[in-house]
Write a protein that holds these residues in place. Sequence first.
Motif, PDB file in Angstrom:
ATOM      1  N   HIS A 263       0.844  -1.199   0.000  1.00 47.03           N
ATOM      2  CA  HIS A 263       0.000   0.000   0.000  1.00 47.03           C
ATOM      3  C   HIS A 263       0.881   1.250   0.000  1.00 47.03           C
ATOM      4  O   HIS A 263       1.905   1.287   0.679  1.00 47.03           O
ATOM      5  CB  HIS A 263      -0.865   0.058   1.268  1.00 47.03           C
ATOM      6  CG  HIS A 263      -1.918  -0.990   1.358  1.00 47.03           C
ATOM      7  ND1 HIS A 263      -1.771  -2.133   2.120  1.00 47.03           N
ATOM      8  CD2 HIS A 263      -3.151  -1.059   0.796  1.00 47.03           C
ATOM      9  CE1 HIS A 263      -2.871  -2.856   2.038  1.00 47.03           C
ATOM     10  NE2 HIS A 263      -3.721  -2.238   1.235  1.00 47.03           N
ATOM     11  N   LYS A 264       0.451   2.267  -0.726  1.00 42.53           N
ATOM     12  CA  LYS A 264       1.014   3.605  -0.559  1.00 42.53           C
ATOM     13  C   LYS A 264       0.291   4.282   0.599  1.00 42.53           C
ATOM     14  O   LYS A 264      -0.724   3.788   1.098  1.00 42.53           O
ATOM     15  CB  LYS A 264       0.857   4.407  -1.849  1.00 42.53           C
ATOM     16  CG  LYS A 264       1.648   3.835  -3.027  1.00 42.53           C
ATOM     17  CD  LYS A 264       1.330   4.533  -4.327  1.00 42.53           C
ATOM     18  CE  LYS A 264       1.864   5.953  -4.369  1.00 42.53           C
ATOM     19  NZ  LYS A 264       1.668   6.565  -5.704  1.00 42.53           N
ATOM     20  N   VAL A 273       7.361  -7.281  -9.107  1.00 44.38           N
ATOM     21  CA  VAL A 273       7.792  -8.673  -9.056  1.00 44.38           C
ATOM     22  C   VAL A 273       9.290  -8.746  -8.809  1.00 44.38           C
ATOM     23  O   VAL A 273       9.735  -9.383  -7.850  1.00 44.38           O
ATOM     24  CB  VAL A 273       7.416  -9.433 -10.348  1.00 44.38           C
ATOM     25  CG1 VAL A 273       7.981 -10.858 -10.319  1.00 44.38           C
ATOM     26  CG2 VAL A 273       5.897  -9.485 -10.511  1.00 44.38           C
ATOM     27  N   LYS A 274      10.088  -8.110  -9.619  1.00 40.85           N
ATOM     28  CA  LYS A 274      11.542  -8.166  -9.451  1.00 40.85           C
ATOM     29  C   LYS A 274      11.946  -7.494  -8.145  1.00 40.85           C
ATOM     30  O   LYS A 274      11.465  -6.403  -7.813  1.00 40.85           O
ATOM     31  CB  LYS A 274      12.235  -7.470 -10.627  1.00 40.85           C
ATOM     32  CG  LYS A 274      11.905  -8.077 -12.001  1.00 40.85           C
ATOM     33  CD  LYS A 274      12.346  -9.528 -12.091  1.00 40.85           C
ATOM     34  CE  LYS A 274      12.060 -10.112 -13.464  1.00 40.85           C
ATOM     35  NZ  LYS A 274      12.415 -11.559 -13.531  1.00 40.85           N
ATOM     36  N   LEU A 275      12.842  -8.127  -7.403  1.00 43.63           N
ATOM     37  CA  LEU A 275      13.210  -7.611  -6.084  1.00 43.63           C
ATOM     38  C   LEU A 275      13.776  -6.204  -6.168  1.00 43.63           C
ATOM     39  O   LEU A 275      13.433  -5.340  -5.359  1.00 43.63           O
ATOM     40  CB  LEU A 275      14.225  -8.551  -5.413  1.00 43.63           C
ATOM     41  CG  LEU A 275      14.699  -8.122  -4.010  1.00 43.63           C
ATOM     42  CD1 LEU A 275      13.541  -8.069  -3.025  1.00 43.63           C
ATOM     43  CD2 LEU A 275      15.781  -9.082  -3.500  1.00 43.63           C
ATOM     44  N   ILE A 276      14.660  -5.944  -7.141  1.00 43.27           N
ATOM     45  CA  ILE A 276      15.325  -4.632  -7.232  1.00 43.27           C
ATOM     46  C   ILE A 276      14.575  -3.742  -8.220  1.00 43.27           C
ATOM     47  O   ILE A 276      15.168  -3.013  -8.996  1.00 43.27           O
ATOM     48  CB  ILE A 276      16.801  -4.784  -7.622  1.00 43.27           C
ATOM     49  CG1 ILE A 276      17.480  -5.882  -6.791  1.00 43.27           C
ATOM     50  CG2 ILE A 276      17.548  -3.476  -7.408  1.00 43.27           C
ATOM     51  CD1 ILE A 276      17.468  -5.627  -5.273  1.00 43.27           C
ATOM     52  N   ASP A 277      13.266  -3.785  -8.182  1.00 42.88           N
ATOM     53  CA  ASP A 277      12.414  -2.831  -8.891  1.00 42.88           C
ATOM     54  C   ASP A 277      11.678  -1.990  -7.858  1.00 42.88           C
ATOM     55  O   ASP A 277      11.558  -2.385  -6.698  1.00 42.88           O
ATOM     56  CB  ASP A 277      11.387  -3.559  -9.783  1.00 42.88           C
ATOM     57  CG  ASP A 277      11.972  -3.973 -11.119  1.00 42.88           C
ATOM     58  OD1 ASP A 277      13.114  -3.575 -11.409  1.00 42.88           O
ATOM     59  OD2 ASP A 277      11.283  -4.728 -11.843  1.00 42.88           O
ATOM     60  N   LYS A 278      11.144  -0.873  -8.308  1.00 47.49           N
ATOM     61  CA  LYS A 278      10.244  -0.083  -7.468  1.00 47.49           C
ATOM     62  C   LYS A 278       8.811  -0.455  -7.803  1.00 47.49           C
ATOM     63  O   LYS A 278       8.493  -0.717  -8.967  1.00 47.49           O
ATOM     64  CB  LYS A 278      10.469   1.421  -7.673  1.00 47.49           C
ATOM     65  CG  LYS A 278      11.818   1.920  -7.128  1.00 47.49           C
ATOM     66  CD  LYS A 278      11.934   3.420  -7.214  1.00 47.49           C
ATOM     67  CE  LYS A 278      11.016   4.141  -6.260  1.00 47.49           C
ATOM     68  NZ  LYS A 278      11.376   3.934  -4.852  1.00 47.49           N
ATOM     69  N   PRO A 279       7.941  -0.502  -6.799  1.00 47.74           N
ATOM     70  CA  PRO A 279       6.534  -0.832  -7.090  1.00 47.74           C
ATOM     71  C   PRO A 279       5.863   0.272  -7.869  1.00 47.74           C
ATOM     72  O   PRO A 279       6.188   1.451  -7.683  1.00 47.74           O
ATOM     73  CB  PRO A 279       5.922  -0.990  -5.696  1.00 47.74           C
ATOM     74  CG  PRO A 279       6.825  -0.237  -4.781  1.00 47.74           C
ATOM     75  CD  PRO A 279       8.196  -0.310  -5.374  1.00 47.74           C
ATOM     76  N   TRP A 280       4.966  -0.071  -8.767  1.00 46.23           N
ATOM     77  CA  TRP A 280       4.264   0.891  -9.607  1.00 46.23           C
ATOM     78  C   TRP A 280       2.762   0.633  -9.542  1.00 46.23           C
ATOM     79  O   TRP A 280       2.307  -0.394  -9.081  1.00 46.23           O
ATOM     80  CB  TRP A 280       4.734   0.807 -11.055  1.00 46.23           C
ATOM     81  CG  TRP A 280       4.735  -0.587 -11.615  1.00 46.23           C
ATOM     82  CD1 TRP A 280       5.728  -1.525 -11.573  1.00 46.23           C
ATOM     83  CD2 TRP A 280       3.629  -1.229 -12.272  1.00 46.23           C
ATOM     84  NE1 TRP A 280       5.347  -2.684 -12.166  1.00 46.23           N
ATOM     85  CE2 TRP A 280       4.046  -2.545 -12.593  1.00 46.23           C
ATOM     86  CE3 TRP A 280       2.338  -0.827 -12.609  1.00 46.23           C
ATOM     87  CZ2 TRP A 280       3.210  -3.459 -13.238  1.00 46.23           C
ATOM     88  CZ3 TRP A 280       1.513  -1.732 -13.257  1.00 46.23           C
ATOM     89  CH2 TRP A 280       1.954  -3.041 -13.565  1.00 46.23           C
TER      90      TRP A 280
END
Length: 280
Positions: A263-264, A273-280
């Motif tokens: 949650h924001k 999904v990818k660990l070193i991504d930021k959620p969008w």
Amino acid sequence: MVVKVGIAKLGNIASGVMAELLLDERADREDMETFMATSGTKLQEKDIDRVVENMKAYGPDFCIVVSPNGVLPGPKGAREALAAAGIPCVVITDDITTKKDEFAALKETSFGYIIMKADAMIGARREFLDPIEMADYNGNLVKVLAVTGAFRKLQIALDEVIDQVKEGKKGADLVLPKIVMSSDKAVEGEFTNPYAYAKARAAYEMAQSVAGINVKGCFMTKGHENYTPIVASAHEVMRQAMLLCEEAREIEKSCDGVIRKPHKSDGTRVEKVKLIDKPW
């Protein structure tokens, strides 16, 4: 607008341990607040009355009534009293679908419900169940409900009610969830790897079976030398279900496929999904 969510916790099931935490995992949501009132371990009338009065005083936009065996007179009376006070209710309980007449009656009411079929009854025999065994069992069960996806579906269903309140809906205008959390429902959309999916689905099916084993050990078998091994075996089944969930989670981690939906602070759910991504 800040949505007021009440949680009336009557007795204990594993879903009740996490109900409000699933809605605000980082304790930073600004669009909602929660208040929990609990009867403690029991479902006595005086304890439930105390919960109802505290919840009425809080005045939530809607209330989650979580309990074992949600068709018992205590939980049923609690939600009816809250509804009479104008508070919409969502029932969260263990598998009551086998109680066909009572479940049919619940479906005909205005109450929402989320039936957690794998939130299985504990092996409550004194010869077996001490406080540590109780805590260990609930820890295993929480892991099963979390990793299989059952908790995510519960959380999203409640988020959708919060969103409706933010849109200005109230009372009878709210569309409340009516969900039976089967194994298919729990694991849907939760896994990127088919082997992880299969393990999680197997774990949920195993957890569902535990209730029947414990009913046999707690209510249908006489003599401690006979019922103690039965309830012990039920707890072993739940442990194996938990281990299958750990295997499924590790498979997802190994292919960098763990789905995350945080949650924001404004309550919006984002995804990665990818660990070193930021959620969008």
